[in-house]
Design an enzyme around this catalytic site. Structure first.
Site, mmCIF file in Angstrom:
data_model
loop_
_atom_site.group_PDB
_atom_site.id
_atom_site.type_symbol
_atom_site.label_atom_id
_atom_site.label_comp_id
_atom_site.label_asym_id
_atom_site.label_seq_id
_atom_site.Cartn_x
_atom_site.Cartn_y
_atom_site.Cartn_z
ATOM 1 N N ASP A 295 -11.019 35.885 -42.467
ATOM 2 C CA ASP A 295 -11.456 37.094 -41.790
ATOM 3 C C ASP A 295 -10.704 38.322 -42.300
ATOM 4 O O ASP A 295 -9.506 38.263 -42.580
ATOM 5 C CB ASP A 295 -11.220 36.896 -40.283
ATOM 6 C CG ASP A 295 -11.689 38.060 -39.453
ATOM 7 O OD1 ASP A 295 -12.868 38.447 -39.589
ATOM 8 O OD2 ASP A 295 -10.894 38.577 -38.652
ATOM 9 N N GLU A 342 -14.061 37.293 -46.258
ATOM 10 C CA GLU A 342 -14.889 38.229 -45.499
ATOM 11 C C GLU A 342 -14.520 39.626 -45.976
ATOM 12 O O GLU A 342 -13.542 40.220 -45.544
ATOM 13 C CB GLU A 342 -14.622 38.044 -44.000
ATOM 14 C CG GLU A 342 -15.572 38.840 -43.100
ATOM 15 C CD GLU A 342 -15.080 40.239 -42.822
ATOM 16 O OE1 GLU A 342 -15.634 41.190 -43.447
ATOM 17 O OE2 GLU A 342 -14.158 40.401 -42.017
ATOM 18 N N ASP A 395 -20.917 38.712 -35.287
ATOM 19 C CA ASP A 395 -20.779 40.079 -34.791
ATOM 20 C C ASP A 395 -22.089 40.862 -34.845
ATOM 21 O O ASP A 395 -22.162 41.974 -34.311
ATOM 22 C CB ASP A 395 -19.725 40.838 -35.610
ATOM 23 C CG ASP A 395 -18.309 40.493 -35.197
ATOM 24 O OD1 ASP A 395 -18.119 40.076 -34.040
ATOM 25 O OD2 ASP A 395 -17.390 40.633 -36.028
#
Length: 505
Positions: A295, A342, A395
């Protein structure tokens, strides 16, 4: 990491169907792994499986290492002799399509207490002892932290504990281990059960040729065993409170940016100790997963630093990250890292250079593709072979919700309709058209949230960044699982075979 040509599904463990209020790592997880295999999907991507933190978010966990006890399977506890048959009959009514966390937490805590009582009555377990020894670098601190939290019912952050415990003075820690002996043992037992059950799920997935792709948040929560145990790694004042916190500047998701609130790392201290904390974190992650989505990868090149007293992230500034040093050290210890980076958001040359230096695949998301011209990197014709691409992430809105949203401008909708060849009824077919475009692209991995494959509306969205409402609650019902296994699954299998995405896991 070089990606095979493959495809898969994004579904968090908590979103699996089942009768005990929340998805878990028992029989329904096996059923989903079997379904992935039958539909030609060799990737099952999940969200972080760590304990939940503020807002029930898996990205604000009280531990970067521990497993979420809520994901433990009651059925497997019964099968392994830790519960009696009648214990499962005490389950209250749970809705099939949402996780009602308060209700689930109350019941599962009682259930795990019953299982622990049985464990205490059993002969000493050599596998349990071995597990504790093998994971002592994080497990002992986590068990102590969680036991003290139980004493205060989780209401007090560690900075408000008695000073000798908050500052981990040796005599106070010795007393803590004695006073909370049973509580510490219970939390170690829960971690042992989680890991044992997870190992069975891993074996099932490997038998079916399915890779489990995990998710590793870059930051940890301030109120966590990690920060309590090693405060020198974090930007804290003399009272243990953050001086600066993590976030991102204004972006697609928020006009004011996002103030995440996690304490930022003191990277210079981590470097002095050879990035050992990060190395152990990755080592443990790769024991659970075949690969991980790392992430907020751009935070390793440069990160957004927000003064802790600021109400929004708009007042932040960019700071230099550790760059190649942390990855070089981890690769020296662990070998090549199976990481998907990411790399969404504000991507600068230093982020690109970091990706290229280590060969980590980046990401693209179709929902970001239509706001500009055909040079947009999120458009399928611009995808690269060593790239993981998504119809959306946890998200994002669902594809159907995105298509129906007034936030999608008319020119974007027109562009998307033409590009995706959604000339029939796009309100009905947009998910199929989008999935086909990604499957036909050059991208190595194509991953779709199950909600998108099923064509579900915005009500099935997993998370709205910057909010603490009904996030993380969505669950797939048994009827939706049957739909996935039916005509929609047949379409997915045919498309997967046609585009030669049946890679070997």
């Amino acid at each position: 990491m070089i990606l095979d040509r493959a495809s898969g599904l994004l579904l968090h463990i908590s979103s699996l169907p089942g009768q005990y209020g929340i998805g878990d790592i028992g029989p329904d997880a096996y059923r989903f792994a079997d379904t992935c295999s039958r539909l030609g999907q060799t990737i099952w991507q999940v969200l972080p499986v760590v304990p939940l933190g503020f807002g029930r978010s898996p990205y604000a966990s009280p531990s970067a290492f521990a497993g979420n006890p809520l994901l433990i399977s009651p059925e497997l506890l019964y099968q392994n002799g830790y519960l009696a048959a009648g214990d499962l009959d005490t389950a209250p009514h749970f809705p099939a399509d949402r996780v009602i966390y308060g209700r689930v937490i109350r019941w599962k805590r009682l259930l795990l207490e019953k299982a622990f009582l049985r464990f205490e009555q059993m002969p000493a377990s050599e596998p349990f002892i071995q597990f504790c020894d093998a994971n002592n670098t994080w497990l002992d601190d986590y068990a102590s932290f969680a036991a003290v939290k139980d004493e205060t019912r989780g209401h007090l952050p560690w900075t408000e504990w008695p000073t000798p415990i908050a500052t981990r003075q040796p005599e106070a820690m010795r007393s803590l281990r004695i006073k909370f002996r049973r509580g510490r043992l219970k939390h170690k037992f829960c971690q042992y059960i989680f890991r044992s059950q997870w190992s069975l799920l891993q074996a099932r997935c490997r038998e079916r040729g399915v890779k489990i792709v995990g998710d590793l948040p870059i930051y940890v929560a301030h109120d966590s065993s990690d920060v309590w145990a090693a405060p020198h790694y974090f930007c804290l004042n003399d009272h243990g409170r953050p001086t600066v916190v993590a976030g991102v500047p204004p972006d697609f998701f928020s006009d004011a940016g996002q103030r995440w609130g996690n304490p930022l790392y003191r990277w210079e201290k981590m470097e002095e100790e050879g990035y050992s904390w990060w190395t152990e974190r990755l080592r443990y992650a790769f024991a659970l997963f075949d690969a991980v989505r790392l992430d907020h990868f751009r935070g390793f090149a440069a990160y957004w630093s927000v003064p802790a007293d600021s109400l929004t992230a708009a007042t932040g500034c960019w700071k230099q990250g550790p760059g190649p040093a942390v990855f070089s050290r981890m690769e020296a210890a662990l070998g090549p890292l199976p990481i998907v980076a990411e790399n969404l958001g504000v991507i600068t040359e230093d982020v690109v250079a970091l990706l290229e230096q280590f060969g980590y695949p980046g990401m693209a998301v179709l929902q970001f593709a239509f706001g500009s011209d055909e040079g947009n990197e999120h458009l399928p014709h611009n995808y690269r072979a060593n790239q993981a691409v998504y119809t959306g992430t946890h998200d994002n809105n669902t594809l159907s919700g995105w298509w129906a949203s007034p936030r999608l401008a008319d020119h974007e909708r027109t562009f998307a309709r033409r590009y995706l060849r959604a000339f029939g009824d796009p309100d009905k077919d947009i998910s199929i058209c989008a999935l086909r475009a990604l499957m036909q692209s050059a991208a190595g991995w194509v991953v779709s949230p199950v909600q998108d494959v099923l064509g579900l509306p915005e009500s099935a969205r997993m998370n709205v960044p910057g909010t603490t409402g009904d996030n993380w609650e969505w669950r797939m019902t048994n009827d939706q699982m049957a739909t996935l296994q039916g005509d929609i699954g047949k379409m997915l299998l045919e498309l997967t075979n046609k585009e030669r995405r049946r890679a070997t896991a």
